[in-house]
Scaffold this motif. Structure first.
Motif, PDB file in Angstrom:
ATOM      1  N   SER A 199      -8.710  -2.418  -2.944  1.00 13.96           N
ATOM      2  CA  SER A 199      -8.049  -3.653  -3.329  1.00 13.96           C
ATOM      3  C   SER A 199      -9.100  -4.533  -3.985  1.00 13.96           C
ATOM      4  CB  SER A 199      -7.443  -4.334  -2.100  1.00 13.96           C
ATOM      5  OG  SER A 199      -6.705  -5.477  -2.453  1.00 13.96           O
ATOM      6  N   CYS A 227      -7.808   3.806  -0.025  1.00 15.66           N
ATOM      7  CA  CYS A 227      -7.252   2.835  -0.961  1.00 15.66           C
ATOM      8  C   CYS A 227      -8.288   1.746  -1.215  1.00 15.66           C
ATOM      9  CB  CYS A 227      -5.981   2.205  -0.406  1.00 15.66           C
ATOM     10  SG  CYS A 227      -4.531   3.271  -0.413  1.00 15.66           S
ATOM     11  N   PHE A 261      -0.034   6.191   3.514  1.00 10.79           N
ATOM     12  CA  PHE A 261      -1.361   5.754   3.949  1.00 10.79           C
ATOM     13  C   PHE A 261      -1.232   5.251   5.378  1.00 10.79           C
ATOM     14  CE2 PHE A 261      -5.133   2.749   3.340  1.00 10.79           C
ATOM     15  CZ  PHE A 261      -6.055   3.761   3.487  1.00 10.79           C
ATOM     16  N   TRP A 279      -2.885  -2.753  -2.852  1.00 10.22           N
ATOM     17  CA  TRP A 279      -3.802  -1.646  -2.624  1.00 10.22           C
ATOM     18  C   TRP A 279      -3.433  -0.457  -3.503  1.00 10.22           C
ATOM     19  CZ3 TRP A 279      -7.792  -1.852   1.112  1.00 10.22           C
ATOM     20  CH2 TRP A 279      -7.827  -3.040   1.863  1.00 10.22           C
ATOM     21  N   THR A 280      -4.466   0.234  -4.029  1.00  8.11           N
ATOM     22  CA  THR A 280      -4.283   1.364  -4.937  1.00  8.11           C
ATOM     23  C   THR A 280      -4.957   2.604  -4.364  1.00  8.11           C
ATOM     24  OG1 THR A 280      -4.294  -0.158  -6.820  1.00  8.11           O
ATOM     25  CG2 THR A 280      -4.646   2.186  -7.293  1.00  8.11           C
ATOM     26  N   THR A 281      -4.343   3.758  -4.532  1.00  6.78           N
ATOM     27  CA  THR A 281      -4.899   5.021  -4.027  1.00  6.78           C
ATOM     28  C   THR A 281      -6.211   5.356  -4.717  1.00  6.78           C
ATOM     29  OG1 THR A 281      -2.689   5.865  -3.547  1.00  6.78           O
ATOM     30  CG2 THR A 281      -4.463   7.484  -3.735  1.00  6.78           C
ATOM     31  N   TYR A 311       0.848  -1.185   0.000  1.00  9.14           N
ATOM     32  CA  TYR A 311       0.000   0.000   0.000  1.00  9.14           C
ATOM     33  C   TYR A 311       0.890   1.244   0.000  1.00  9.14           C
ATOM     34  CZ  TYR A 311       1.107  -0.087   4.991  1.00  9.14           C
ATOM     35  OH  TYR A 311       1.778  -0.114   6.188  1.00  9.14           O
ATOM     36  N   THR A 347      -2.721  10.496   0.617  1.00  9.40           N
ATOM     37  CA  THR A 347      -3.476   9.257   0.419  1.00  9.40           C
ATOM     38  C   THR A 347      -4.436   9.078   1.585  1.00  9.40           C
ATOM     39  OG1 THR A 347      -1.628   8.238  -0.764  1.00  9.40           O
ATOM     40  CG2 THR A 347      -3.337   6.773   0.082  1.00  9.40           C
TER      41      THR A 347
END
Length: 199
Positions: free
Chosen positions: A69, A67, A40, A79-81, A36, A64
């Protein structure tokens, strides 16, 4: 740890000490740090749904703040912002989240402390990729927890001496997030959790 959720044969926990997101395949041992964004932190809100996860931060000063997933992309591991619309939602401190399929549409809802003209509530209908401010939302600006059941989202607010009701349960219209109904629940402290079970 602040929150836990399960999906796709993985348990996920979040917290405020690195690693803020960890996952396990048995929920007992073998907890592994997820992938991640480094900024974050203080991940207070977590929910699972539609095969994936969403998580949101209680920090107010990090770039951030959320997130996601997704199912099919190593859910719980990578995990993506997420994005916010309006971007001012990024300044809110998030504390709770939940998932429901509303009228056939996967829907995540997050709650927290409102600021900058935004109520402390947001929703995502694209599996956490984007969080939006529900239009014309009345009621208190800050919330502690949220859940879904019986055809409605229910959020709780915290203790405030300026209100006649020391704490409130807020029933959110799941169709448009406009109608709020205050339930006269008298409690003498913050309400940090809520849940629902079908009878």
């Amino acid at each position: 740890a602040y929150a836990t959720a399960y999906s796709n044969d993985k348990w996920v926990i979040t917290g405020s000490i690195s690693p803020e997101i960890q996952y396990s395949t048995d929920g007992i041992s073998g907890w592994t740090a997820a992938n991640y964004p480094a900024d974050f932190t203080n991940v207070y809100a977590l929910a699972s749904g539609d095969g994936g996860f969403v998580a949101l931060s209680g920090d107010a000063d990090k770039s951030t703040k959320a997130c996601y997933s997704l199912a099919g992309a190593s859910p719980g591991i990578n995990w993506t912002t997420a994005a916010f619309s309006p971007d001012s939602l990024r300044t809110l401190r998030w504390s709770g989240a939940c998932y429901a399929k509303v009228a056939g549409n996967p829907t995540f809802v997050a709650v927290g402390e409102g600021a900058g003209g935004n109520p402390g509530i947001a929703r995502s209908t694209n599996n956490g990729r984007t969080w939006v401010n529900p239009l014309s939302s009345p009621g208190p600006k800050s919330y502690k927890a949220v859940t879904y059941g019986g055809g409605k989202f229910v959020a709780t607010t915290g203790y405030d001496n300026t209100f006649d009701l020391a704490a409130k349960f807020i029933f959110l219209d799941f169709a448009n997030f406009v109608r709020f109904v205050l339930s006269n629940v008298y409690l003498k402290d913050d309400v940090f959790g809520t849940c629902f079970q079908q009878s």
